[in-house]
Enzyme design. Sequence first.
Site, PDB file in Angstrom:
ATOM      1  N   GLU A 128       0.843  -1.206   0.000  1.00  0.00           N
ATOM      2  CA  GLU A 128       0.000   0.000   0.000  1.00  0.00           C
ATOM      3  C   GLU A 128       0.878   1.256   0.000  1.00  0.00           C
ATOM      4  O   GLU A 128       1.853   1.344   0.764  1.00  0.00           O
ATOM      5  CB  GLU A 128      -0.880  -0.011   1.253  1.00  0.00           C
ATOM      6  CG  GLU A 128      -1.825   1.169   1.357  1.00  0.00           C
ATOM      7  CD  GLU A 128      -2.738   1.075   2.579  1.00  0.00           C
ATOM      8  OE1 GLU A 128      -2.234   0.936   3.709  1.00  0.00           O
ATOM      9  OE2 GLU A 128      -3.975   1.114   2.402  1.00  0.00           O
ATOM     10  N   LYS A 163      -9.013   3.358  -2.049  1.00  0.00           N
ATOM     11  CA  LYS A 163      -9.431   2.843  -0.736  1.00  0.00           C
ATOM     12  C   LYS A 163     -10.733   3.546  -0.341  1.00  0.00           C
ATOM     13  O   LYS A 163     -10.804   4.779  -0.321  1.00  0.00           O
ATOM     14  CB  LYS A 163      -8.325   3.117   0.280  1.00  0.00           C
ATOM     15  CG  LYS A 163      -8.493   2.418   1.616  1.00  0.00           C
ATOM     16  CD  LYS A 163      -7.219   2.619   2.454  1.00  0.00           C
ATOM     17  CE  LYS A 163      -7.231   1.800   3.722  1.00  0.00           C
ATOM     18  NZ  LYS A 163      -5.942   1.947   4.464  1.00  0.00           N
ATOM     19  N   CYS A 217      -5.064  -3.087   3.259  1.00  0.00           N
ATOM     20  CA  CYS A 217      -4.896  -2.916   4.694  1.00  0.00           C
ATOM     21  C   CYS A 217      -6.208  -3.111   5.465  1.00  0.00           C
ATOM     22  O   CYS A 217      -6.820  -4.170   5.372  1.00  0.00           O
ATOM     23  CB  CYS A 217      -4.266  -1.539   4.931  1.00  0.00           C
ATOM     24  SG  CYS A 217      -3.583  -1.301   6.565  1.00  0.00           S
TER      25      CYS A 217
END
Length: 351
Positions: free
Chosen positions: A86, A166, A200
């Site tokens: 990420e 995200k 994540c």
Amino acid sequence: MRFAFLVGFISTCVAIGTCPNATDQPTNYDNLTVAVVRAPPANWPLPVMNKNWTGIDFDLNATVSKAVHLIEEAAGNGANLVIFPELWFPGYPKGIADNVTMASHVANYIDNSLVLNSPQWNRLTSAAKSNNVYIVPGFSHRDGNHIFMAQALISSAGELLYLRHKLRPSGGERTIWSDGTINELKVIATPYGRWGLLECWEHFHPAMTFNVQAQAETLHIASWPHIPDFNDPSAAGWESAEVNVAAARVYAANSGAPVAFAAVGNVRFINSDGLDIVVVNAAESFDETPLVYSSFNTTGLAATIPYTTDGEQSWGILQQLRAGFPSYIPRVVGDFVRRNMIGVEDLLAAA
Ligand SMILES: *[C@@H]1O[C@H](CO)[C@@H](O)[C@H](O)[C@H]1NC(C)=O
Ligand SMILES: *[C@@H]1O[C@H](CO)[C@@H](O)[C@H](O)[C@H]1NC(C)=O
Ligand SMILES: *[C@@H]1O[C@H](CO)[C@@H](O)[C@H](O)[C@H]1NC(C)=O
Ligand SMILES: *[C@@H]1O[C@H](CO)[C@@H](O)[C@H](O)[C@H]1NC(C)=O
Ligand SMILES: *[C@@H]1O[C@H](CO)[C@@H](O)[C@H](O)[C@H]1NC(C)=O
Ligand SMILES: *[C@@H]1O[C@H](CO)[C@@H](O)[C@H](O)[C@H]1NC(C)=O
């Protein structure tokens, strides 16, 4: 289903002139070799849990150069897919994202965020094409007045197949990066099977996991920023291997898809039972082991039906979640789901 896909694939390759040449071996889509990156980007403080950025600048160009080398190395070792952690481009600003001011680094970070179709972007897509590998970069995506925590799937022909942001950056990340949108939760059909991507702490949230798992992945691609080893006393719970690997194990068992877990430091492949296939610890040398590999038998997976009507992540279960929601909780949409947008100009003004 599979036949239809291959026809589409061939005609695309003719149309844009990316067909393998006559001397190339036909690609064997029955054996997928995946490489996860565990080496850090350029100018990233080490060891893994060191958050001291004093005197350090982000360097997107040097990071892209490092990525191109890693892509070449992975392809040379037989990889078909290379997955980056990420925000690897230009580097997860560990520690800084917990700090609402981003101190003196915000302008430098925004300058080093990746713009689609920029020279740096084109170096990455060219590397995918010239090495004949799919790549999944994790990057800070600069798009006009916003930056997003992005993942992309770039094909072995160098085409952008999928871009996502995200959906809900975690904790202090929310003061820097803007939210993605729910229509970006897509699983992509490839000749090797159906690939889903999350980052994540998205792996903890049903708003992100349920809709991806409902699309019947055959491989789950997970980008974490950095992961220390187990029992690291410097890691808080949210950044520990214990907590994050637990989420990946649950994801694998719940989706029935193996998980490729990229991160700077401790990386692993997890099988569809939630158990480790291969693990490399954060303490291992990055120079000796910048990448970790695993091969999967993907015979027949391109033809996988893209949903089930009779499983744990199905329309029926979604209705059950709604119907079973406790009746005493008011039917009110709170601020938590409101899309959060942070203007780059406001970030720079506050820095
Ligand atoms: C065709 O493939 C061969 C073997 O991979 C390679 O050496 C050659 O450079 C390629 N030719 C073109 C025009 O891409
Ligand atoms: C952070 O790094 C700077 C530059 O190397 C150094 O002077 C400083 O002592 C470090 N701070 C801590 C808390 O280690
Ligand atoms: C980064 O690379 C681009 C394109 O190669 C170049 O135009 C730019 O000046 C470089 N930036 C820095 C800070 O070196
Ligand atoms: C799959 O590909 C990898 C990398 O080229 C190779 O090491 C492995 O032996 C292959 N597996 C099978 C079953 O052919
Ligand atoms: C953010 O960083 C500044 C400068 O380093 C520091 O003074 C402040 O205490 C930090 N704030 C938080 C919430 O960590
Ligand atoms: C791969 O899986 C297919 C379908 O399950 C099976 O027929 C084949 O024997 C497997 N190949 C290898 C090399 O294990």
